[in-house]
Design an enzyme around this catalytic site. Structure first.
Site, PDB file in Angstrom:
ATOM      1  N   PRO A  24      18.898 -22.483  25.409  1.00  0.00           N
ATOM      2  CA  PRO A  24      18.999 -22.852  26.830  1.00  0.00           C
ATOM      3  C   PRO A  24      18.039 -22.065  27.716  1.00  0.00           C
ATOM      4  O   PRO A  24      17.769 -22.451  28.846  1.00  0.00           O
ATOM      5  CB  PRO A  24      20.463 -22.525  27.171  1.00  0.00           C
ATOM      6  N   HIS A  26      19.604 -10.237   7.746  1.00  0.00           N
ATOM      7  CA  HIS A  26      20.112  -8.950   8.250  1.00  0.00           C
ATOM      8  C   HIS A  26      21.431  -8.555   7.606  1.00  0.00           C
ATOM      9  O   HIS A  26      22.221  -7.827   8.195  1.00  0.00           O
ATOM     10  CB  HIS A  26      20.252  -9.020   9.785  1.00  0.00           C
TER      11      HIS A  26
END
Ligand code: APR
Length: 249
Positions: free
Chosen positions: A214, A118
């Site tokens: 997570p 990007h």
């Protein structure tokens, strides 16, 4: 959070490891992610700030927003997750690091030949003639740098929504995904294509797929290993266990 011994068995034998990182890897450097509840897109509209139309309709607002993000990035330091990926580069015969991040923290930590899907937030170029811009960027409020060549507006060299990714970057990334033995998807929601296609290409090509995040993502059910912890905790743990296994610690 335990790291499965079976994963270390696989990594010990792995010849080619590829990694895709996202904003989550820089979260512990104090850089906000995009889609977390406290992320950038919770406060700002990506189509207004990270798109060609957004820039054309209000170049001043977009320019100032990237100036603000550059300030945050320049103050940030690489974290233990970035440094663990520098160790990855030394632990495997072949290694490719592909990132969606534009903050250059991987390079500042010491990773080499990083594939930036990007672009990056540090460089600038002319919106009109595409010429790289190396001139002054810190102008008085309300001013945007102009291209010395054609007078066009200067913009950050990040890839905006709706823009093509650098062709050589996506090609190298797809080749890495097809050729690697193990593919890590780390700190990314795996929602933005074509970057998000890479883990699927890897899995379809026979790689073991590991997700370090997570939180659950749409990729989690495809992963062979789901390491549900932060990159700054999980990656150094993997490095430590692998080094011990290799008699390096
Ligand atoms: N360690 C690992 N992962 C984390 C951590 C952390 N400390 N903190 C958050 N995450 C995870 C979140 O659970 C989430 O899945 O990082 C992911 C961040 O997702 P996004 O904010 O969507 O960022 P990313 O996947 O990089 O976005 C992709 O979208 O806005 C565009 O161009 C921008 O490159 C970006 C692309």
């Amino acid at each position: 959070m335990e790291i499965p011994e079976r994963l270390i068995d696989i990594l010990e034998k792995a010849n080619y490891v590829a990694v895709l990182t996202g904003a989550g890897v820089s979260a512990e450097s104090g850089i906000k992610t995009f889609r977390d509840p406290d992320g950038l897109w919770a406060k700002f509209n990506p189509m207004e700030l990270a798109s060609i139309d957004g820039f054309m309709s209000n170049p001043q607002r977009v320019w100032e927003w990237y100036q603000y993000r550059r300030e945050v990035v320049n103050k940030a330091q690489p974290n233990a997750g970035h440094y663990a990926l520098v160790e990855f580069e030394k632990l495997f015969p072949q290694f490719t690091l592909i990132t969606q991040n534009v903050d250059r923290l991987h390079q500042r930590a010491g990773s080499t030949n990083v594939i930036e899907l990007h672009g990056n937030i540090i460089d600038n170029h002319c919106f009109n003639c595409k010429e790289p811009y190396y001139g002054e960027t810190d102008l008085p409020e309300g001013q945007i740098p102009r291209c010395p060549k054609c007078g066009g507006l200067i913009r950050p060299s990040v890839v905006w929504f709706g823009e093509m990714l650098p062709p050589d970057a996506i090609q190298q990334a797809e080749e890495a995904a097809m050729d690697c033995d193990v593919f890590f998807s780390i700190g990314t929601s795996a929602e933005v294509y074509p970057a998000a296609s890479l883990p699927y290409i890897a899995k379809r090509s026979g790689a073991v797929l590991v997700e370090v995040n997570p939180n659950p993502t749409s990729l989690s059910s495809f992963a062979d290993f789901k390491i549900s912890t932060t990159s700054a905790v999980g990656l150094p743990k993997i490095v430590e266990m692998l080094k011990k296994r290799k008699g390096l610690l």
